[in-house]
Structure formats: C-alpha cells, structure tokens
Design a protein around this motif. Structure first.
Motif, PDB file in Angstrom:
ATOM      1  N   GLU A 268      13.343  10.653  50.807  1.00  0.00           N
ATOM      2  CA  GLU A 268      13.511  12.080  51.091  1.00  0.00           C
ATOM      3  C   GLU A 268      14.978  12.482  51.107  1.00  0.00           C
ATOM      4  O   GLU A 268      15.338  13.575  50.683  1.00  0.00           O
ATOM      5  CB  GLU A 268      12.847  12.432  52.425  1.00  0.00           C
ATOM      6  CG  GLU A 268      11.330  12.330  52.409  1.00  0.00           C
ATOM      7  CD  GLU A 268      10.691  13.258  51.410  1.00  0.00           C
ATOM      8  OE1 GLU A 268      11.237  14.356  51.196  1.00  0.00           O
ATOM      9  OE2 GLU A 268       9.658  12.878  50.835  1.00  0.00           O
ATOM     10  N   GLU A 269      15.835  11.588  51.598  1.00  0.00           N
ATOM     11  CA  GLU A 269      17.264  11.898  51.649  1.00  0.00           C
ATOM     12  C   GLU A 269      17.875  11.970  50.255  1.00  0.00           C
ATOM     13  O   GLU A 269      18.892  12.641  50.051  1.00  0.00           O
ATOM     14  CB  GLU A 269      17.994  10.853  52.489  1.00  0.00           C
ATOM     15  CG  GLU A 269      17.690  10.924  53.977  1.00  0.00           C
ATOM     16  CD  GLU A 269      18.148  12.224  54.604  1.00  0.00           C
ATOM     17  OE1 GLU A 269      19.182  12.759  54.164  1.00  0.00           O
ATOM     18  OE2 GLU A 269      17.456  12.714  55.510  1.00  0.00           O
ATOM     19  N   LEU A 270      17.294  11.258  49.286  1.00  0.00           N
ATOM     20  CA  LEU A 270      17.809  11.271  47.926  1.00  0.00           C
ATOM     21  C   LEU A 270      17.356  12.492  47.143  1.00  0.00           C
ATOM     22  O   LEU A 270      17.824  12.715  46.028  1.00  0.00           O
ATOM     23  CB  LEU A 270      17.382   9.998  47.185  1.00  0.00           C
ATOM     24  CG  LEU A 270      18.015   8.693  47.666  1.00  0.00           C
ATOM     25  CD1 LEU A 270      17.386   7.504  46.954  1.00  0.00           C
ATOM     26  CD2 LEU A 270      19.520   8.702  47.458  1.00  0.00           C
ATOM     27  N   LEU A 271      16.449  13.263  47.696  1.00  0.00           N
ATOM     28  CA  LEU A 271      15.927  14.448  47.014  1.00  0.00           C
ATOM     29  C   LEU A 271      16.493  15.706  47.658  1.00  0.00           C
ATOM     30  O   LEU A 271      17.054  15.654  48.758  1.00  0.00           O
ATOM     31  CB  LEU A 271      14.401  14.445  47.084  1.00  0.00           C
ATOM     32  CG  LEU A 271      13.723  13.280  46.350  1.00  0.00           C
ATOM     33  CD1 LEU A 271      12.226  13.283  46.625  1.00  0.00           C
ATOM     34  CD2 LEU A 271      13.999  13.344  44.859  1.00  0.00           C
ATOM     35  N   PRO A 272      16.374  16.855  46.997  1.00  0.00           N
ATOM     36  CA  PRO A 272      16.951  18.089  47.557  1.00  0.00           C
ATOM     37  C   PRO A 272      16.388  18.401  48.937  1.00  0.00           C
ATOM     38  O   PRO A 272      15.178  18.278  49.176  1.00  0.00           O
ATOM     39  CB  PRO A 272      16.533  19.159  46.541  1.00  0.00           C
ATOM     40  CG  PRO A 272      16.280  18.417  45.275  1.00  0.00           C
ATOM     41  CD  PRO A 272      15.752  17.081  45.676  1.00  0.00           C
ATOM     42  N   SER A 273      17.267  18.781  49.847  1.00  0.00           N
ATOM     43  CA  SER A 273      16.822  19.141  51.192  1.00  0.00           C
ATOM     44  C   SER A 273      16.129  20.494  51.214  1.00  0.00           C
ATOM     45  O   SER A 273      15.302  20.763  52.088  1.00  0.00           O
ATOM     46  CB  SER A 273      18.020  19.156  52.146  1.00  0.00           C
ATOM     47  OG  SER A 273      19.010  20.073  51.694  1.00  0.00           O
ATOM     48  N   ARG A 274      16.439  21.359  50.262  1.00  0.00           N
ATOM     49  CA  ARG A 274      15.779  22.664  50.145  1.00  0.00           C
ATOM     50  C   ARG A 274      15.885  23.127  48.698  1.00  0.00           C
ATOM     51  O   ARG A 274      16.758  22.695  47.948  1.00  0.00           O
ATOM     52  CB  ARG A 274      16.400  23.701  51.078  1.00  0.00           C
ATOM     53  CG  ARG A 274      17.862  23.974  50.822  1.00  0.00           C
ATOM     54  CD  ARG A 274      18.438  24.947  51.827  1.00  0.00           C
ATOM     55  NE  ARG A 274      19.848  25.220  51.586  1.00  0.00           N
ATOM     56  CZ  ARG A 274      20.305  26.147  50.759  1.00  0.00           C
ATOM     57  NH1 ARG A 274      19.447  26.907  50.095  1.00  0.00           N
ATOM     58  NH2 ARG A 274      21.596  26.332  50.587  1.00  0.00           N
ATOM     59  N   LEU A 275      14.994  24.003  48.316  1.00  0.00           N
ATOM     60  CA  LEU A 275      14.995  24.545  46.962  1.00  0.00           C
ATOM     61  C   LEU A 275      15.874  25.797  46.906  1.00  0.00           C
ATOM     62  O   LEU A 275      15.925  26.575  47.862  1.00  0.00           O
ATOM     63  CB  LEU A 275      13.572  24.893  46.531  1.00  0.00           C
ATOM     64  CG  LEU A 275      12.608  23.702  46.418  1.00  0.00           C
ATOM     65  CD1 LEU A 275      11.198  24.197  46.122  1.00  0.00           C
ATOM     66  CD2 LEU A 275      13.069  22.720  45.362  1.00  0.00           C
ATOM     67  N   PRO A 276      16.569  26.004  45.785  1.00  0.00           N
ATOM     68  CA  PRO A 276      17.460  27.172  45.694  1.00  0.00           C
ATOM     69  C   PRO A 276      16.676  28.466  45.543  1.00  0.00           C
ATOM     70  O   PRO A 276      15.507  28.472  45.134  1.00  0.00           O
ATOM     71  CB  PRO A 276      18.276  26.870  44.433  1.00  0.00           C
ATOM     72  CG  PRO A 276      17.371  26.034  43.591  1.00  0.00           C
ATOM     73  CD  PRO A 276      16.586  25.188  44.562  1.00  0.00           C
ATOM     74  N   ARG A 277      17.327  29.555  45.886  1.00  0.00           N
ATOM     75  CA  ARG A 277      16.761  30.885  45.693  1.00  0.00           C
ATOM     76  C   ARG A 277      17.452  31.539  44.509  1.00  0.00           C
ATOM     77  O   ARG A 277      18.654  31.805  44.535  1.00  0.00           O
ATOM     78  CB  ARG A 277      16.937  31.729  46.943  1.00  0.00           C
ATOM     79  CG  ARG A 277      16.138  31.223  48.150  1.00  0.00           C
ATOM     80  CD  ARG A 277      16.274  32.168  49.328  1.00  0.00           C
ATOM     81  NE  ARG A 277      15.474  31.726  50.466  1.00  0.00           N
ATOM     82  CZ  ARG A 277      15.390  32.384  51.608  1.00  0.00           C
ATOM     83  NH1 ARG A 277      16.072  33.519  51.765  1.00  0.00           N
ATOM     84  NH2 ARG A 277      14.641  31.911  52.592  1.00  0.00           N
ATOM     85  N   VAL A 278      16.685  31.787  43.473  1.00  0.00           N
ATOM     86  CA  VAL A 278      17.211  32.395  42.252  1.00  0.00           C
ATOM     87  C   VAL A 278      16.382  33.637  41.961  1.00  0.00           C
ATOM     88  O   VAL A 278      15.138  33.574  41.966  1.00  0.00           O
ATOM     89  CB  VAL A 278      17.145  31.411  41.065  1.00  0.00           C
ATOM     90  CG1 VAL A 278      17.626  32.083  39.784  1.00  0.00           C
ATOM     91  CG2 VAL A 278      17.968  30.163  41.356  1.00  0.00           C
ATOM     92  N   PRO A 279      17.031  34.791  41.729  1.00  0.00           N
ATOM     93  CA  PRO A 279      16.272  36.016  41.447  1.00  0.00           C
ATOM     94  C   PRO A 279      15.347  35.831  40.239  1.00  0.00           C
ATOM     95  O   PRO A 279      15.720  35.236  39.232  1.00  0.00           O
ATOM     96  CB  PRO A 279      17.373  37.060  41.164  1.00  0.00           C
ATOM     97  CG  PRO A 279      18.575  36.533  41.873  1.00  0.00           C
ATOM     98  CD  PRO A 279      18.483  35.044  41.786  1.00  0.00           C
TER      99      PRO A 279
END
Length: 498
Positions: A268-279
C-alpha cells in the motif's frame, strides 16, 4: 475402543457425570448441560473396582492411556489443519470444552509483545455475552489474571549472566491454570464477577494460559460450567498437553499473519496514497492483495495542460522481491510519463528497456493511457495486458487493442497505440489479470463474466465510478478475496468522464 463402565451404587449411576472423553471419568458431578465428546473421538473410563486382579487393572490402565493418546492425536490433527488465527482459536476452544467437560467458553488472543493482533471469540456465548464478561475487572477474572500475571521473556542481550550482550533469551515463565470451582463461594472475587456469572448462568470456570516458555504469552482460554465443578487431574493433564500444542500452532500462525500484514502495508505504501482531482473526470480504485503480496499496481498522475496519465500493471512473482520490482517500475513509469506521456508507446518502450537492464529475469505487463478529459480523448498502449472496458448507458464493450508480448519477453518491444473517445457519462475500467484469474474460469469465460458484470451495473450507480467498481467486484468475486488463498492481487481502476 470399548470403555469400562464404573461400578457403583444405583444412585451414583443415575447421577449426572462428565462426558467420558479419552478415558476420563471425573469424580466431580457434572452439570446437566456439558458438551458431549467430539464426534469420532474414542472414550474409555478407567476401572473403579479396586478388587480387580492386578493384571486386569494394568490392562485397563494401558487401554485408557492408549485412548488418551488417540484422542490427543485426533484433536491435534484437527487443529493443525486450521490455517488462520480465528479458525485455530475456534477449534482449540471447542476441543478444550470437550476435554474439560464444559459447554461454553471464550478465548482471548493478546500477545505479550503488544504487537497484536488481538481478538476475543466465544463458544456458546453471544457477542453481547462476551462484552458483559469483559466488564468484570481483569484482576478478578481468571483469564485476566493469566494475561496480566505472565512476565514477558527477557529481551535479547539481557539473559543469562556471564554471556554479555549476546546472552540467549531467557524463556518466559508459564503460569498455572486457574480453576474457580464455585463462583458464589470463591474468596477474593469482585462482586461484579459474581453478578455477571449469575446473569449469564455459569457457576464455575477453568482458565488455561495460551503460553509456552518459548512462544511466551499469546492469550488465555476459559471454559464455563453451568454448575459448581472443576476438571479432575486427568482432564487437567490432557488439556495441558493439548494447550501447549495449540499455543505453538497459534504462534506459527501469528508469525504468518504478521508477515502478511507487513507485506500488505509495504504494498500500500508503494501505491498512490490518494487519487488526483482533474477537471472532467472522476476516479476510483479498488486494490485487493493476496497473502503473499503480489506485484499488481496502478497509478494516476496529473500531466501538463490538464492531461491525466492512467496506468495499471503486474510484475511477475510474489513476496518482497516482487513488491520492490513493482515499486521501481511504477516510479520509472511516472518519470517517463512526464517526459513523453503523449506517446504511450514511447513510455512503454522506455519501460521495456529499463526492465531488461535492471530485471533481466523478470517480466511484467503494463497498460498506459494518456487522457485529455476536456476533449474526452484517450490514447493508450498495452504490453501483454488485458484490454480496458467501456461502460455506459448505451454500450458495454472492450477496447480493441493490438496483441503484444509482456515487457521483458522481447529484445525490443513496440506495439501501436489505439485511440478512443468515451461519451459523456461513460466509465473506462482498467484492471489487472488478477481480476480474471481470481474467478477460476478459463480466460474466455472470465472475459464474458466481466462483460456481463459491467453490463449489469444498475443505472443509478453508473454516475459513481466507485459504485461501478464495487458492483463488478461483487459480481465476479461474491465471496471477496479470500486472504488465505494463494493467488494474484486484484486492481480495478475506474475513470468516469463527465
């Protein structure tokens, strides 16, 4: 093996007795609600007529010993087949109840090192009953005294005199079991203890430490009698032998579960902690890991001019080495995506070269998509990876991508990219092969099931990419991902375009 019934007065023969398990015939009257012997477990009672010839007494005693050994063998065989802490605790609790002649009980897992995990399970006790028992002050309850009274083993280097910092670890001392024959008359009990016993309808208890000198303290088990009673010497001996074996088995399962937890944490630490917000796009991801920790991964990163990079992939192998390779591959793909993300083929070609130079014995699959949410345009390329799936109100179809070998399988990788334009409200699903293989079906059948699952997403849920992903997972894997079953990880990345 046939058992010899004890000889006695008619009134004695009609009085309730503890169930005969493994040659045990307690002299303490048993409550009328004690459990019967476990199915398939032989029983034999020792002779009670002292006037029998010595040879007959010896034969009966030997027969009883053989029966005891047979019982312990069968019980330990059942226990060793359990592969989880919860399953082992439940099996131990049930077998122990039969050995001590009780009907109900509870087991508390509370390792002395404080590293967890901790749990409490009951036999014949509801969850509310366990909560009620836990209101008794620990110093008054027998299992609490066992948990708090066992000293931990000395830390390494603080052991035997004269050996310096390399002294061996001194084994922990194991406390004796605690028997409360009658809760109403036992001295030193807290009034709350007597109140709880009356409310739950038990009158006596026998508590056994789940501890050995080598394993230290893992927890405690306590069995409850409906009437004043306690196991005799023979029952105590058998439950003691069984308890030591059960503790060693629990210690092994504890180490395995902790190792799995550490691997899952690293993944889990090697993966993104959160997904980005893109319009223009909404993202959701579901990542399920197996017991060994596979190399499945995902990524979503904002790129210049409002673009978005989406990636999923899988590295061959399991365990720490696969996790390390996965981390390096994902970090490298992020760098290549920033430099030349508009060309997914170039991104995967760079990744292929890196893999051949740094991981020559390993292969990987990957899919990279360059998305422009404002234009609802996606350009993607895949290397040995399953095609994405587009889910909308008017279509559910796989994206036609060119066939390509996984990364690391060819001396030079390159495959043409494809372009698609999702309609407003459509969701693009990117997933790893683990989603298909975890179904247990052949590849074509697994693809058909995935298509059917995506087609059956309720219309009310299609506006939420997380709900779409959850529905697909529930449909394909109704029992979830069994953590005890070896297999690949599952990654499902959903992107809904506005």
């Amino acid at each position: 093996m046939a058992s010899n019934a004890p000889v006695g007065k008619p009134t004695d023969m009609s009085s309730p007795r503890l169930p005969k398990v493994a040659g045990i015939d307690s002299t303490v009257p048993a409550p009328p609600h004690t459990v019967a012997p476990l199915p398939g477990v032989p029983s034999a009672a020792p002779p009670s007529d002292a006037a029998l010839p010595p040879g007959v007494l010896i034969q009966d005693r030997l027969a009883s010993w053989v029966s005891d050994l047979t019982t312990l063998h069968e019980l330990t065989e059942r226990l060793i087949k359990t592969d989880s802490l919860d399953g082992a605790l439940r099996e131990m609790l049930g077998a122990g109840a039969a050995l001590v002649g009780a009907r109900r009980g509870m087991a508390v897992l509370e390792p002395a090192d404080g590293l967890g995990p901790t749990s409490t399970i009951g036999l014949g006790l509801a969850h509310a009953d366990l909560g009620t028992i836990e209101t008794v002050p620990r110093g008054s309850g027998s299992y609490g005294r066992l948990l708090d009274g066992l000293p931990e083993a000395d830390p390494p280097g603080a052991g035997l005199p004269g050996n310096g910092p390399t002294a061996p670890r001194r084994p922990a001392r194991v406390p004796e079991p605690i028997a409360i024959r009658d809760v109403r008359t036992e001295e030193g009990l807290d009034p709350r203890h007597r109140e709880v016993a009356a409310r739950l309808g038990y009158a006596a208890s026998y508590a056994l430490p789940l501890a050995t000198e080598e394993a230290g303290r893992l927890g405690a088990a306590v069995w409850l009698y409906d009437e004043p009673a306690e196991p005799d010497e023979r029952r105590r001996h058998l439950i003691g032998l069984y308890g030591r074996f059960a503790t060693e088995h629990l210690a092994r399962l504890l180490q395995v579960e902790r190792a799995h937890a550490r691997v899952a944490t690293v993944a889990e630490e090697l993966l993104p902690s959160r997904l980005p917000r893109v319009p223009g796009v909404r993202l959701a991801v579901r990542h399920l890991t197996g017991p060994q920790g596979g190399g499945d991964w995902y990524d979503a990163l904002p790129l210049p001019e409002g673009a978005l990079g989406l990636a999923v992939g899988s590295v061959s192998g399991t365990g720490p080495s696969a996790l390390a390779a996965m981390g390096r591959l994902r970090a490298s793909l992020r760098a290549y995506a920033v430099m030349e993300g508009e060309d997914p083929v170039a991104v995967l070609s760079d990744l292929e070269l890196l893999l051949r130079l740094t991981e020559p014995a390993r292969s990987a699959t990957a899919l990279f998509a360059y998305a422009e949410p404002a234009q609802r345009r996606i350009v993607l390329a895949g290397a040995g990876h399953a095609p994405p799936l587009v889910v909308g109100d008017h279509r559910t179809e796989f994206v036609e991508t060119s066939l390509s070998a996984p990364l690391g399988m060819l001396t030079c990788w390159e495959a043409p990219s494809v372009e698609l334009s999702p309609a407003p409200g459509e969701t693009v699903l990117l997933y790893t092969d683990g989603l298909l293989r975890r179904t247990g079906d052949a590849t074509d059948r697994a693809f058909a099931r995935l298509h059917a699952a995506a087609s059956s997403v309720p219309r009310a849920d299609r506006s939420d990419p997380g709900a779409v992903a959850d529905h697909v997972l529930r449909t394909l894997l109704p029992g979830g991902l069994d953590p005890a079953v070896e297999g690949e990880d599952v990654v499902l990345l959903a992107a809904r375009f506005e």
